[in-house]
Design a protein around this motif. Structure first.
Motif: not given
Length: 359
Positions: A61-62, A64, A66-70, A73
């Motif tokens: 989750r933290n 980069p 997955w920075a814009t991940a839902t 995702d």
């Protein structure tokens, strides 16, 4: 569900190849290697894996990548991680003790016996739910479970099986206007499980419970999984009182099934010995013993009345002969019932073996 799992896994692998994921890759590899430092202890191993999943979810989750991940995702990434980790650790975490292997064998053996005589009515399954095509589909889904290494895929097999059964109940309720609810679900699942006799049932359930992400073993998945665990427990404890069946009849059927199974195993063993005979031209000790038994029968040395004539018999011999006669008829009846449980091919093979021994 399987297609979704495959997509999640490939997406996870794709992201792990990115240079910026090096820290995650190192953490994953380190965790896998660390398992070789410990002796297998299922409960401890399960907690260790679940804790790692939790820490990795925070890291993902933290990260980069997955920075814009839902949320979807993130879930896909965790599904991919679970499959990767547990596939790598499968041989180290699945059926790790002789005791567990013994339980698997005992369940399978008992199911094999029950398959020879158990009918839907013995489990009080309503006639409206007797649907061979649906049962067969559910059986095939359950049998797939052992082919997978990932917990989510094993659970998917369970859910697919239970969904088929649930749809059967819903269709019966709508088309036949017969109420079919939770009380009808478990008996059908028990029957399907017995018909399917899924390999390594105990270990598959234990593995799924320990290593499927806890956030995924909830709601519908938990309900279906718990029902299969209940079906397994029912089968282990099953006796005449568990069924709508006469106690004496149940014991007779179990004894006949055990004898048929013994005959089948001995036949299989004999066939294997014959195959070995042809390959190395050596007789096994078992085959020598069987040949010796035939000679004893032929010369009558173990049967004092084989060569006797009526004039040789005394009054006191009648009780002995009557006892032997009754015992012979009883054994003959049981043996006939057992042989009838064999397939035509097994019967022909058994007859061939007896003819060879008597030659």
């Amino acid at each position: 569900m399987e297609g979704s799992s495959s997509t999640s896994f490939h997406d996870f692998l794709h992201r792990m190849r990115h240079p910026s994921s090096l820290d995650l890759v190192r953490a994953i590899k380190s965790f896998i290697v660390s398992f070789s430092f410990y002796q297998p202890k299922p409960e401890n191993d399960g907690k260790r894996v679940q804790d790692f999943f939790s820490s990795m979810e925070v890291a993902i989750r933290n990260h980069p990548l997955w920075a814009t991940a839902t949320e979807q995702d993130i879930d896909c990434a965790m599904e991919g991680l679970e499959k990767y980790i547990m596939t790598k650790l499968f041989s180290r975490t699945f059926c790790t003790s002789l005791e567990e292997a013994k339980i698997n064998h005992e369940i399978s053996e008992k199911i094999t016996l029950l398959q020879t005589f158990l009918k839907p009515q013995h489990l009080d399954i309503q006639p409206v739910l007797h649907n061979e095509s649906s049962w067969l589909l559910a059986e095939k889904e359950l049998q797939k479970m052992n082919a997978f290494k990932a917990p989510q895929e094993k659970l998917s097999s369970i859910m697919n099986c239970c969904t088929v059964i649930n749809n059967l109940l819903l269709n019966a309720a709508m088309s036949e206007h017969v109420p079919a609810g939770a009380d009808d679900f478990l008996p059908v699942l028990i029957y399907v499980t017995i018909k399917a006799n899924p390999p390594m049932l105990h270990s598959n359930l234990k593995f799924t419970k320990l290593y499927r992400r806890q956030t995924k073993l909830i709601s519908e998945a938990e309900y279906y999984f718990t029902n299969l665990v209940s079906a397994k427990t029912f089968i282990i404890d099953l006796n005449s009182k568990s069924l709508s069946m006469d106690e004496i009849k149940f014991e007779e059927c179990m004894q006949e099934a055990k004898l048929a199974n013994k005959v089948r195993n001995e036949l299989h063993s004999t066939c294997q010995m014959e195959h070995q005979e042809k390959n190395d031209c050596m007789l096994s000790n078992t085959m020598r013993n069987k040949t010796l038994d035939v000679h004893i029968l032929q010369d009558g040395s173990s049967y004092p009345y084989m060569e006797a004539k009526s004039k040789d018999l005394a009054i006191e011999d009648v009780d002995v002969l009557l006892h032997h006669y009754k015992e012979l008829v009883s054994k003959h009846t049981i043996l006939c019932k057992a042989i009838n449980c064999l397939t035509e091919l097994e019967k022909e093979s058994l007859l061939h073996q007896l003819e060879m021994q008597g030659a």
